[in-house]
Design a protein around this motif. Structure first.
Motif, PDB file in Angstrom:
ATOM      1  N   MET A   4       0.837  -1.253   0.043  1.00 38.12           N
ATOM      2  CA  MET A   4       0.015  -0.047   0.071  1.00 38.12           C
ATOM      3  C   MET A   4       1.017   1.125   0.149  1.00 38.12           C
ATOM      4  O   MET A   4       1.932   1.336   0.466  1.00 38.12           O
ATOM      5  N   ALA A   5       0.625   2.370  -0.742  1.00 35.55           N
ATOM      6  CA  ALA A   5       1.317   3.541  -0.847  1.00 35.55           C
ATOM      7  C   ALA A   5       1.396   4.171   0.408  1.00 35.55           C
ATOM      8  O   ALA A   5       0.374   4.130   1.320  1.00 35.55           O
ATOM      9  N   LYS A   6       2.407   5.080   0.599  1.00 32.73           N
ATOM     10  CA  LYS A   6       2.530   5.612   1.747  1.00 32.73           C
ATOM     11  C   LYS A   6       2.024   7.226   1.655  1.00 32.73           C
ATOM     12  O   LYS A   6       2.059   7.563   0.574  1.00 32.73           O
ATOM     13  N   LEU A   7       1.540   7.780   2.748  1.00 28.89           N
ATOM     14  CA  LEU A   7       1.104   9.160   2.672  1.00 28.89           C
ATOM     15  C   LEU A   7       2.261  10.056   2.522  1.00 28.89           C
ATOM     16  O   LEU A   7       3.172  10.010   3.383  1.00 28.89           O
ATOM     17  N   THR A   8       2.249  11.074   1.539  1.00 28.83           N
ATOM     18  CA  THR A   8       3.362  11.795   1.390  1.00 28.83           C
ATOM     19  C   THR A   8       3.240  13.004   2.408  1.00 28.83           C
ATOM     20  O   THR A   8       2.324  13.189   2.704  1.00 28.83           O
ATOM     21  N   GLU A   9       4.172  13.837   2.445  1.00 30.85           N
ATOM     22  CA  GLU A   9       4.475  14.823   3.627  1.00 30.85           C
ATOM     23  C   GLU A   9       3.268  15.946   3.098  1.00 30.85           C
ATOM     24  O   GLU A   9       2.577  16.358   3.918  1.00 30.85           O
ATOM     25  N   LYS A  10       2.985  16.042   1.838  1.00 28.29           N
ATOM     26  CA  LYS A  10       2.240  17.111   1.227  1.00 28.29           C
ATOM     27  C   LYS A  10       0.669  16.754   1.600  1.00 28.29           C
ATOM     28  O   LYS A  10      -0.167  17.493   1.855  1.00 28.29           O
ATOM     29  N   GLN A  11       0.678  15.578   1.363  1.00 25.16           N
ATOM     30  CA  GLN A  11      -0.811  14.884   1.685  1.00 25.16           C
ATOM     31  C   GLN A  11      -1.165  15.014   3.021  1.00 25.16           C
ATOM     32  O   GLN A  11      -2.431  15.294   3.498  1.00 25.16           O
ATOM     33  N   ARG A  12      -0.041  14.480   4.016  1.00 27.11           N
ATOM     34  CA  ARG A  12      -0.645  14.561   5.334  1.00 27.11           C
ATOM     35  C   ARG A  12      -0.840  16.138   5.735  1.00 27.11           C
ATOM     36  O   ARG A  12      -1.707  16.388   6.353  1.00 27.11           O
ATOM     37  N   ARG A  13       0.153  16.923   5.211  1.00 26.83           N
ATOM     38  CA  ARG A  13      -0.345  18.542   5.512  1.00 26.83           C
ATOM     39  C   ARG A  13      -1.820  18.960   4.920  1.00 26.83           C
ATOM     40  O   ARG A  13      -2.454  19.509   5.668  1.00 26.83           O
ATOM     41  N   PHE A  14      -1.967  18.403   3.859  1.00 21.12           N
ATOM     42  CA  PHE A  14      -3.348  18.880   3.161  1.00 21.12           C
ATOM     43  C   PHE A  14      -4.299  18.104   4.201  1.00 21.12           C
ATOM     44  O   PHE A  14      -5.419  18.869   4.532  1.00 21.12           O
ATOM     45  N   ALA A  15      -4.193  17.094   4.585  1.00 18.71           N
ATOM     46  CA  ALA A  15      -5.233  16.315   5.355  1.00 18.71           C
ATOM     47  C   ALA A  15      -5.618  17.050   6.829  1.00 18.71           C
ATOM     48  O   ALA A  15      -6.661  17.272   7.366  1.00 18.71           O
ATOM     49  N   ASP A  16      -4.153  17.447   7.295  1.00 16.98           N
ATOM     50  CA  ASP A  16      -4.384  18.209   8.736  1.00 16.98           C
ATOM     51  C   ASP A  16      -5.117  19.571   8.309  1.00 16.98           C
ATOM     52  O   ASP A  16      -5.651  20.151   9.253  1.00 16.98           O
ATOM     53  N   GLU A  17      -4.657  20.112   7.292  1.00 14.35           N
ATOM     54  CA  GLU A  17      -5.460  21.513   6.986  1.00 14.35           C
ATOM     55  C   GLU A  17      -6.978  21.481   6.776  1.00 14.35           C
ATOM     56  O   GLU A  17      -7.707  22.259   7.389  1.00 14.35           O
ATOM     57  N   ALA A  20      -5.449  22.742   0.700  1.00  5.87           N
ATOM     58  CA  ALA A  20      -4.590  22.392  -0.399  1.00  5.87           C
ATOM     59  C   ALA A  20      -3.485  23.538  -0.683  1.00  5.87           C
ATOM     60  O   ALA A  20      -2.404  23.255  -0.776  1.00  5.87           O
ATOM     61  N   ILE A  21      -3.891  24.821  -0.794  1.00  8.31           N
ATOM     62  CA  ILE A  21      -3.156  25.934  -0.824  1.00  8.31           C
ATOM     63  C   ILE A  21      -2.211  25.916   0.415  1.00  8.31           C
ATOM     64  O   ILE A  21      -0.833  26.156   0.292  1.00  8.31           O
ATOM     65  N   ASN A  22      -2.724  25.813   1.644  1.00  4.40           N
ATOM     66  CA  ASN A  22      -1.837  25.786   2.987  1.00  4.40           C
ATOM     67  C   ASN A  22      -0.714  24.514   2.990  1.00  4.40           C
ATOM     68  O   ASN A  22       0.306  24.749   3.525  1.00  4.40           O
ATOM     69  N   ALA A  23      -1.305  23.615   1.998  1.00  2.00           N
ATOM     70  CA  ALA A  23      -0.436  22.538   2.135  1.00  2.00           C
ATOM     71  C   ALA A  23       0.659  22.347   1.046  1.00  2.00           C
ATOM     72  O   ALA A  23       1.782  21.794   1.261  1.00  2.00           O
ATOM     73  N   GLY A  24       0.847  23.422   0.226  1.00  2.00           N
ATOM     74  CA  GLY A  24       1.910  23.902  -0.796  1.00  2.00           C
ATOM     75  C   GLY A  24       1.401  23.525  -2.037  1.00  2.00           C
ATOM     76  O   GLY A  24       2.193  23.506  -2.955  1.00  2.00           O
ATOM     77  N   TYR A  25       0.091  23.078  -2.337  1.00  2.00           N
ATOM     78  CA  TYR A  25      -0.206  22.964  -3.673  1.00  2.00           C
ATOM     79  C   TYR A  25      -0.584  24.231  -4.545  1.00  2.00           C
ATOM     80  O   TYR A  25      -0.996  25.252  -3.997  1.00  2.00           O
ATOM     81  N   SER A  26      -0.506  24.318  -5.762  1.00  2.00           N
ATOM     82  CA  SER A  26      -0.616  25.367  -6.806  1.00  2.00           C
ATOM     83  C   SER A  26      -2.241  25.808  -6.504  1.00  2.00           C
ATOM     84  O   SER A  26      -3.139  25.175  -6.452  1.00  2.00           O
ATOM     85  N   THR A  27      -2.199  27.229  -6.458  1.00  2.00           N
ATOM     86  CA  THR A  27      -3.490  27.809  -6.224  1.00  2.00           C
ATOM     87  C   THR A  27      -4.532  27.566  -7.429  1.00  2.00           C
ATOM     88  O   THR A  27      -5.646  27.520  -7.146  1.00  2.00           O
ATOM     89  N   LYS A  28      -3.885  27.447  -8.884  1.00  2.00           N
ATOM     90  CA  LYS A  28      -4.702  27.045  -9.733  1.00  2.00           C
ATOM     91  C   LYS A  28      -5.314  25.745  -9.710  1.00  2.00           C
ATOM     92  O   LYS A  28      -6.439  25.490 -10.487  1.00  2.00           O
ATOM     93  N   THR A  29      -4.482  24.818  -9.262  1.00  2.00           N
ATOM     94  CA  THR A  29      -5.014  23.375  -9.144  1.00  2.00           C
ATOM     95  C   THR A  29      -5.420  23.156  -7.856  1.00  2.00           C
ATOM     96  O   THR A  29      -5.931  21.774  -7.625  1.00  2.00           O
ATOM     97  N   ALA A  30      -5.454  23.823  -6.935  1.00  2.00           N
ATOM     98  CA  ALA A  30      -5.689  23.376  -5.416  1.00  2.00           C
ATOM     99  C   ALA A  30      -6.950  22.698  -5.192  1.00  2.00           C
ATOM    100  O   ALA A  30      -7.056  21.622  -4.667  1.00  2.00           O
ATOM    101  N   HIS A  31      -8.086  23.265  -5.791  1.00  2.00           N
ATOM    102  CA  HIS A  31      -9.466  22.605  -5.621  1.00  2.00           C
ATOM    103  C   HIS A  31      -9.422  21.154  -6.061  1.00  2.00           C
ATOM    104  O   HIS A  31      -9.844  20.181  -5.570  1.00  2.00           O
ATOM    105  N   ALA A  32      -8.930  20.986  -7.565  1.00  2.00           N
ATOM    106  CA  ALA A  32      -9.032  19.722  -8.165  1.00  2.00           C
ATOM    107  C   ALA A  32      -7.946  18.863  -7.348  1.00  2.00           C
ATOM    108  O   ALA A  32      -8.298  17.658  -7.172  1.00  2.00           O
ATOM    109  N   THR A  33      -6.892  19.142  -7.010  1.00  2.00           N
ATOM    110  CA  THR A  33      -5.715  18.340  -6.232  1.00  2.00           C
ATOM    111  C   THR A  33      -6.407  17.802  -4.927  1.00  2.00           C
ATOM    112  O   THR A  33      -6.272  16.909  -4.642  1.00  2.00           O
TER     113      THR A  33
END
Length: 146
Positions: free
Chosen positions: A1-14, A25-38
């Motif tokens: 099973m895949a591991k949770l990445t640091e960015k995914q963990r930050r997203f989940a916590d946020e 998603a933005i607070n976790a470090g994802y692009s503002t343009k794709t934040a909602h989709a990601t």
């Protein structure tokens, strides 16, 4: 099973903190343009969903008192093991001061704790628990009785 990445963990916590996908998603470090989709993609991933569910369960357990914890607290109050903090204003010609004093829980608080514990253990209830019994009708009248 895949591991949770640091960015995914930050997203989940946020996401847990905010309850909002795009900003999390933005607070976790994802692009503002794709934040909602990601963010939506992340929420569909089983590893992220499992992490969020586990964190929410842990937070719920930390924030809500369980039955044993409540009973232990009431017992400690009843036994006088809990101290109440009282503020006393003292003063003289130089000015006034507020002093903190601790003292054992008063009799009223201890009695209330004992009462709540007694209710929990059904020590002084006058109600009787009765099983729900359905009556059985027996036809014992002869057919020729008119």
């Amino acid at each position: 099973m895949a591991k949770l990445t640091e960015k995914q963990r930050r997203f989940a916590d946020e996401y847990i903190r905010l309850g909002e996908i795009t900003q999390a998603a933005i607070n976790a470090g994802y692009s503002t343009k794709t934040a909602h989709a990601t963010g939506n993609e992340n929420l569909k991933k089983p590893i992220v969903k499992t992490y969020i569910d586990e964190r929410l369960e842990k937070l719920r357990k930390e924030s809500i008192a369980e039955q044993d914890e409540i009973l232990q607290y009431l017992t400690s109050v009843m036994r006088g093991n809990v101290n109440d903090e009282h503020l006393m204003v003292t003063g003289d010609d130089m000015g006034t001061m507020v002093e903190k004093h601790e003292r054992r829980s008063d009799t009223m608080a201890r009695t209330k704790a004992a009462e709540l514990l007694g209710k929990r253990h059904m020590m002084w209830t006058e109600k009787h628990q009765v099983e729900d019994v359905t009556p059985i009708l027996v036809e014992d009248v002869p057919d020729d009785d008119s």
